[in-house]
Design an enzyme around this catalytic site. Structure first.
Site, PDB file in Angstrom:
ATOM      1  CB  ILE A  15      -5.620   5.917  -0.549  1.00  0.00           C
ATOM      2  CG1 ILE A  15      -5.290   4.295  -0.930  1.00  0.00           C
ATOM      3  CG2 ILE A  15      -5.016   6.259   0.486  1.00  0.00           C
ATOM      4  CD1 ILE A  15      -3.967   3.841  -1.118  1.00  0.00           C
ATOM      5  CB  SER A  16     -10.641   3.403   0.415  1.00  0.00           C
ATOM      6  OG  SER A  16     -11.454   3.971  -0.698  1.00  0.00           O
ATOM      7  CD  GLN A  17     -11.080   3.047   8.044  1.00  0.00           C
ATOM      8  OE1 GLN A  17     -11.739   4.037   7.851  1.00  0.00           O
ATOM      9  NE2 GLN A  17     -10.947   2.464   9.056  1.00  0.00           N
ATOM     10  NE  ARG A  56      -4.060   1.855   2.471  1.00  0.00           N
ATOM     11  CZ  ARG A  56      -4.275   2.811   3.225  1.00  0.00           C
ATOM     12  NH1 ARG A  56      -3.528   2.874   4.068  1.00  0.00           N
ATOM     13  NH2 ARG A  56      -5.482   3.749   3.032  1.00  0.00           N
TER      14      ARG A  56
END
Ligand code: SAH
Length: 217
Positions: free
Chosen positions: A67-69, A40
């Site tokens: 950026i999504s959790q 990530r």
């Protein structure tokens, strides 16, 4: 210290993140395995933020987007019930992290992004990392009819309603996962298209996404 390549330190941080996601209720082995594989930190433009990449938090990625959790990525991917070889359409490429998670699960991925600078930088990032996905600059409200039907469709921005073209582009037996709501909070909706093409809808809790907007930039 900044993290650039994928080293033992980031691998260790990922193992911890996977355990955290398990503790938060993610059970699908294929999803946890993919999150354990995809680096990530390499999806962050801002190298100073890379140190925080394995915290279960969303982060800014430029163009006012995030950026999504990781929990949200894992939750949506689990709801999507992705199988190896599935044709998956993603709306909202953003950093490409979710795209990479889907590709790591063996899906064949098409992804649409409305911000041209994000589309361009993410396309070269995924290419250089060796992830195979077909990326498009366009409007996700329209889907991507040229490659339909899809086994799975995943929307990663908050939609004011369920766009009809996305439901139309689902194969019989297909699944659409989409956060729906006009305010700051959306309901996670899962839509299934049965073999007889009838459509059913379930809700799976509240989430916060950046809004799905129609005009491309
Ligand atoms: N999946 C991404 C999440 C990014 S946030 C990730 O893992 O990083 C959601 C993204 O949806 C943003 O990049 C935003 O620009 C994009 N978006 C918003 N409306 C859109 C639309 N109509 N079509 C395509 N993308 C859209």
């Amino acid at each position: 210290m900044t993290l650039s390549g994928d080293d033992y330190r980031s691998q260790g941080a990922r193992r911890k993140l996977v355990q955290e996601l398990r503790n938060k209720g993610i059970t699908a082995a294929s999803v946890l395995e993919a999150i354990g594989q995809v680096p990530r930190h390499m999806f962050f433009e801002d190298t100073a933020l890379r140190l925080h990449a394995y915290e279960d938090k969303p982060f800014p990625i430029g163009c006012g987007q995030t950026i999504s959790q990781p929990f949200t990525v894992a939750f949506q991917t689990q709801l999507l019930e992705v199988r190896r070889g599935d044709r998956v359409l993603e709306v909202g490429t953003g950093s490409g992290y979710q795209t990479a998670v889907l590709a790591a699960m063996g899906a064949k991925v098409w992804s649409i992004e409305r911000h041209r600078p994000l589309f361009l930088s993410t396309r070269s990032r995924l290419e250089s990392m060796g992830y195979k996905a077909s990326l498009y600059h366009g409007d996700g409200f329209l889907g991507l009819p040229g490659y339909a039907p899809y086994d799975r469709i995943l929307v990663t921005c908050g939609a004011p309603f369920v766009p009809e073209p996305l439901v139309d582009q689902l194969r019989a037996g297909g699944v659409l996962v989409i956060p729906v709501g006009e305010g700051p909070v959306q309901r996670m909706v899962r839509i299934r298209r049965a073999e007889d093409h009838s459509v059913s809808r379930e809700e799976h809790g509240d989430f916060r996404f950046v809004p799905m907007l129609a005009d491309r930039q």
